[in-house]
Design a protein around this motif. Sequence first.
Motif, mmCIF file in Angstrom:
data_model
loop_
_atom_site.group_PDB
_atom_site.id
_atom_site.type_symbol
_atom_site.label_atom_id
_atom_site.label_comp_id
_atom_site.label_asym_id
_atom_site.label_seq_id
_atom_site.Cartn_x
_atom_site.Cartn_y
_atom_site.Cartn_z
ATOM 1 N N ILE A 3 -4.591 4.305 -1.257
ATOM 2 C CA ILE A 3 -3.707 4.092 -0.112
ATOM 3 C C ILE A 3 -2.285 4.048 -0.649
ATOM 4 N N THR A 4 -1.376 4.703 0.068
ATOM 5 C CA THR A 4 0.028 4.734 -0.332
ATOM 6 C C THR A 4 0.812 3.722 0.485
ATOM 7 N N VAL A 5 1.548 2.884 -0.208
ATOM 8 C CA VAL A 5 2.339 1.836 0.423
ATOM 9 C C VAL A 5 3.532 2.463 1.141
ATOM 10 N N LYS A 6 3.784 1.985 2.348
ATOM 11 C CA LYS A 6 4.953 2.428 3.107
ATOM 12 C C LYS A 6 6.037 1.365 3.015
ATOM 13 N N ASP A 7 7.236 1.719 3.434
ATOM 14 C CA ASP A 7 8.383 0.816 3.390
ATOM 15 C C ASP A 7 8.058 -0.516 4.066
ATOM 16 N N ILE A 14 -1.542 -4.105 3.450
ATOM 17 C CA ILE A 14 -2.395 -3.053 2.875
ATOM 18 C C ILE A 14 -3.864 -3.465 2.912
ATOM 19 N N ALA A 15 -4.147 -4.726 2.587
ATOM 20 C CA ALA A 15 -5.536 -5.208 2.591
ATOM 21 C C ALA A 15 -6.142 -5.112 3.986
ATOM 22 N N ILE A 16 -5.379 -5.464 4.999
ATOM 23 C CA ILE A 16 -5.904 -5.413 6.370
ATOM 24 C C ILE A 16 -6.128 -3.965 6.802
ATOM 25 N N ILE A 17 -5.193 -3.084 6.459
ATOM 26 C CA ILE A 17 -5.314 -1.668 6.838
ATOM 27 C C ILE A 17 -6.507 -1.015 6.147
ATOM 28 N N ALA A 18 -6.599 -1.191 4.829
ATOM 29 C CA ALA A 18 -7.602 -0.464 4.050
ATOM 30 C C ALA A 18 -8.971 -1.145 4.010
ATOM 31 N N LEU A 19 -8.973 -2.486 4.001
ATOM 32 C CA LEU A 19 -10.234 -3.202 3.809
ATOM 33 C C LEU A 19 -10.662 -4.024 5.019
ATOM 34 N N GLY A 20 -9.788 -4.109 6.024
ATOM 35 C CA GLY A 20 -10.143 -4.788 7.254
ATOM 36 C C GLY A 20 -10.017 -6.296 7.233
ATOM 37 N N SER A 21 -9.488 -6.851 6.143
ATOM 38 C CA SER A 21 -9.378 -8.306 6.055
ATOM 39 C C SER A 21 -8.304 -8.700 5.049
ATOM 40 N N ASP A 52 -15.313 -2.393 -1.574
ATOM 41 C CA ASP A 52 -14.314 -3.449 -1.338
ATOM 42 C C ASP A 52 -14.078 -3.702 0.153
ATOM 43 N N ILE A 53 -14.501 -2.773 1.006
ATOM 44 C CA ILE A 53 -14.241 -2.899 2.444
ATOM 45 C C ILE A 53 -15.009 -4.101 2.991
ATOM 46 N N ILE A 54 -14.282 -5.011 3.624
ATOM 47 C CA ILE A 54 -14.855 -6.264 4.108
ATOM 48 C C ILE A 54 -15.256 -6.162 5.577
ATOM 49 N N ALA A 55 -14.382 -5.605 6.401
ATOM 50 C CA ALA A 55 -14.637 -5.510 7.843
ATOM 51 C C ALA A 55 -14.374 -4.076 8.308
ATOM 52 N N PRO A 56 -15.406 -3.237 8.254
ATOM 53 C CA PRO A 56 -15.232 -1.821 8.614
ATOM 54 C C PRO A 56 -14.725 -1.597 10.036
ATOM 55 N N THR A 57 -15.113 -2.450 10.985
ATOM 56 C CA THR A 57 -14.667 -2.239 12.367
ATOM 57 C C THR A 57 -13.170 -2.497 12.514
ATOM 58 N N ILE A 58 -12.669 -3.518 11.841
ATOM 59 C CA ILE A 58 -11.227 -3.786 11.896
ATOM 60 C C ILE A 58 -10.476 -2.656 11.204
ATOM 61 N N ARG A 59 -10.974 -2.246 10.043
ATOM 62 C CA ARG A 59 -10.367 -1.127 9.312
ATOM 63 C C ARG A 59 -10.343 0.121 10.192
ATOM 64 N N TYR A 62 -7.657 -0.056 12.990
ATOM 65 C CA TYR A 62 -6.317 0.256 12.489
ATOM 66 C C TYR A 62 -6.165 1.759 12.293
ATOM 67 N N ASP A 63 -7.201 2.399 11.785
ATOM 68 C CA ASP A 63 -7.147 3.835 11.526
ATOM 69 C C ASP A 63 -7.079 4.636 12.828
ATOM 70 N N VAL A 64 -7.964 4.337 13.773
ATOM 71 C CA VAL A 64 -8.015 5.083 15.038
ATOM 72 C C VAL A 64 -6.727 4.932 15.833
ATOM 73 N N ARG A 65 -6.194 3.712 15.856
ATOM 74 C CA ARG A 65 -4.970 3.457 16.622
ATOM 75 C C ARG A 65 -3.700 3.799 15.855
ATOM 76 N N GLY A 66 -3.839 4.190 14.607
ATOM 77 C CA GLY A 66 -2.668 4.556 13.805
ATOM 78 C C GLY A 66 -1.764 3.374 13.496
ATOM 79 N N LEU A 67 -2.356 2.189 13.398
ATOM 80 C CA LEU A 67 -1.571 0.987 13.121
ATOM 81 C C LEU A 67 -1.267 0.889 11.632
#
Length: 146
Positions: A3-7, A14-21, A52-59, A62-67
């Motif tokens: 995952i690439t960090v944004k500004d 990053i943890a919430i986006i990529a791993l869901g928690s 490492d993914i903790i909560a796939p549904t939350i992840r 974020y992905d589907v909604r582009g958050l």
Amino acid sequence: MEITVKDRQTLLDIAIIALGSAAGVFAFVRRNGISLTDKLTDGQVLEYDAADIIAPTIRGTYDVRGLSPATDMDLLEYRYLLTQTGTKWPNKPPRPAHAPEAPAAKLPIDPLEEALADVIAGRPPKENTEIHLTRIFQNPFDDTFA
């Protein structure tokens, strides 16, 4: 996986986006040899594994909604956001030229967190007339088993 960090993104973002928690920060710390307190830079690449993914549904949400939260901000940006939302920052009288430099302004403190810190430190609670407590339990049985 990467995952690439944004500004203005933090390790927590990053943890919430990529791993869901938020608990995923520890996986990033271990895999990437970084500290929990490291400031991430725009474009920095962090590695993680599917395990490492903790909560796939939350992840997935974020992905589907582009958050893509980016919560790293300094005090000036915080003050700007407060004014844009109509929240007033406490006004301070101007400092005389001969007065020593005042310490840096701090973010407002949550009264509950302040009260808990006082309890943990063994300090007596501060009186606050703006906060009103409501008794939930009305009898000794409820008090004992609450």
